[in-house]
Design a protein around this motif. Sequence first.
Motif, PDB file in Angstrom:
ATOM      1  N   HIS A 134       0.757  -1.248   0.000  1.00  9.98           N
ATOM      2  CA  HIS A 134       0.000   0.000   0.000  1.00  9.98           C
ATOM      3  C   HIS A 134       0.793   1.306   0.000  1.00  9.98           C
ATOM      4  O   HIS A 134       0.340   2.294  -0.586  1.00  9.98           O
ATOM      5  CB  HIS A 134      -0.925   0.031   1.230  1.00  9.98           C
ATOM      6  CG  HIS A 134      -1.889  -1.092   1.308  1.00  9.98           C
ATOM      7  ND1 HIS A 134      -2.987  -1.209   0.474  1.00  9.98           N
ATOM      8  CD2 HIS A 134      -1.909  -2.192   2.111  1.00  9.98           C
ATOM      9  CE1 HIS A 134      -3.649  -2.319   0.766  1.00  9.98           C
ATOM     10  NE2 HIS A 134      -3.013  -2.929   1.760  1.00  9.98           N
ATOM     11  N   LEU A 183      -0.357   4.878  -1.829  1.00 17.09           N
ATOM     12  CA  LEU A 183      -1.061   5.940  -1.098  1.00 17.09           C
ATOM     13  C   LEU A 183      -0.446   7.302  -1.403  1.00 17.09           C
ATOM     14  O   LEU A 183      -1.162   8.289  -1.590  1.00 17.09           O
ATOM     15  CB  LEU A 183      -1.009   5.670   0.406  1.00 17.09           C
ATOM     16  CG  LEU A 183      -1.797   4.458   0.902  1.00 17.09           C
ATOM     17  CD1 LEU A 183      -1.552   4.234   2.398  1.00 17.09           C
ATOM     18  CD2 LEU A 183      -3.286   4.635   0.634  1.00 17.09           C
ATOM     19  N   ARG A 236      -2.113  10.577  -3.671  1.00 17.17           N
ATOM     20  CA  ARG A 236      -2.148  11.980  -3.251  1.00 17.17           C
ATOM     21  C   ARG A 236      -1.567  12.904  -4.308  1.00 17.17           C
ATOM     22  O   ARG A 236      -1.993  14.048  -4.457  1.00 17.17           O
ATOM     23  CB  ARG A 236      -1.363  12.167  -1.950  1.00 17.17           C
ATOM     24  CG  ARG A 236      -2.096  11.778  -0.701  1.00 17.17           C
ATOM     25  CD  ARG A 236      -1.521  12.490   0.494  1.00 17.17           C
ATOM     26  NE  ARG A 236      -2.119  12.045   1.742  1.00 17.17           N
ATOM     27  CZ  ARG A 236      -1.916  12.618   2.905  1.00 17.17           C
ATOM     28  NH1 ARG A 236      -1.099  13.665   2.991  1.00 17.17           N
ATOM     29  NH2 ARG A 236      -2.494  12.164   4.007  1.00 17.17           N
ATOM     30  N   VAL A 281       1.275   8.782   5.887  1.00 20.00           N
ATOM     31  CA  VAL A 281      -0.016   8.469   5.268  1.00 20.00           C
ATOM     32  C   VAL A 281      -0.593   7.177   5.836  1.00 20.00           C
ATOM     33  O   VAL A 281      -1.794   6.902   5.675  1.00 20.00           O
ATOM     34  CB  VAL A 281       0.099   8.358   3.732  1.00 20.00           C
ATOM     35  CG1 VAL A 281       0.453   9.694   3.115  1.00 20.00           C
ATOM     36  CG2 VAL A 281       1.131   7.306   3.327  1.00 20.00           C
ATOM     37  N   TYR A 303      -4.887   6.312   6.652  1.00 16.17           N
ATOM     38  CA  TYR A 303      -5.383   5.164   5.882  1.00 16.17           C
ATOM     39  C   TYR A 303      -5.859   4.053   6.806  1.00 16.17           C
ATOM     40  O   TYR A 303      -6.992   3.556   6.668  1.00 16.17           O
ATOM     41  CB  TYR A 303      -4.286   4.646   4.953  1.00 16.17           C
ATOM     42  CG  TYR A 303      -4.703   3.405   4.189  1.00 16.17           C
ATOM     43  CD1 TYR A 303      -5.514   3.496   3.060  1.00 16.17           C
ATOM     44  CD2 TYR A 303      -4.301   2.133   4.603  1.00 16.17           C
ATOM     45  CE1 TYR A 303      -5.904   2.359   2.361  1.00 16.17           C
ATOM     46  CE2 TYR A 303      -4.683   0.996   3.908  1.00 16.17           C
ATOM     47  CZ  TYR A 303      -5.484   1.105   2.788  1.00 16.17           C
ATOM     48  OH  TYR A 303      -5.884  -0.015   2.107  1.00 16.17           O
ATOM     49  N   GLU A 333      -9.025   4.867   8.842  1.00 19.89           N
ATOM     50  CA  GLU A 333     -10.249   4.715   8.053  1.00 19.89           C
ATOM     51  C   GLU A 333     -10.584   3.240   7.835  1.00 19.89           C
ATOM     52  O   GLU A 333     -11.757   2.837   7.930  1.00 19.89           O
ATOM     53  CB  GLU A 333     -10.095   5.423   6.702  1.00 19.89           C
ATOM     54  CG  GLU A 333     -11.347   5.388   5.850  1.00 19.89           C
ATOM     55  CD  GLU A 333     -11.215   6.153   4.549  1.00 19.89           C
ATOM     56  OE1 GLU A 333     -12.137   6.065   3.709  1.00 19.89           O
ATOM     57  OE2 GLU A 333     -10.182   6.829   4.346  1.00 19.89           O
TER      58      GLU A 333
END
Length: 256
Positions: free
Chosen positions: A106, A110, A114, A227, A231, A234
């Motif tokens: 990931h 990520l 952005r 980040v 992430y 959420e």
Amino acid sequence: MELREILSVFNKIAPNTYAEGWDNVGLLVGREEKQVHKIMVALDPSSAVIEQAIQENVDLLITHHPLIFSGIKSVTSGHFITNRIVQLLQKDIAYYAMHTNFDKCHMAGLVGKRLGLTDCQVLELEEDKNCGIGIAGKIEKAVSLKEFAIDVKAKMELDSIQVFGEPDREIQCIAIVPGSGKDYVKQALLLGADVLLTGDLGHHNGLDALEQGLALLDGGHYGLEKVFVPYMTEVCQKEFGLPVVAAKEEAPFWVV
């Protein structure tokens, strides 16, 4: 919710088997049968983070960087690392780390999202897996290196960014290796990158990359990998429906 149920989801998000051999990921402190009612997410398991977890009365702490890397011969309050383990155990807070396994699944994506990268490829693909360290992709239109550096600084919410390369150099293909990516210059060049965005760069890393035709941006190890916190916050909220606390965002340094 029982911790073992949560661990099963984590292992699907970033399988522990994807971690590098030198790494230490997964459940590092706690009991799989423990009931979890509140979760906290952080980048680093610092003393300040452990203190916040205790104050927030969480049952599970998740970080990117592991608290335990090498062998430990004793767990006492007299050592600055093992004292954090003692505190977690005293408060019955389970602790989970997802490091290079998360990087491969990931982290670079990520950052790329952005920055608006498209047509992304994995920089160093894991054998028999559709993931790996870093990505290379393109921004919508070519810009100067200076313009791109300013855009990265704003979108990644950085206090500063170090740039190796001529300010007016035109770039469009971007390689990204959050964390420490000084060893990925060759891979970035093979995928046609104009610039590599990473962290932990040194003087000679910059000079050597420029000699090979690659510009470098150093956004810092913390600056790019932070980040992880929004992430995973959420993800936990959506997957488990439990209260989730994000650690207070604070860089481990300041810039004059």
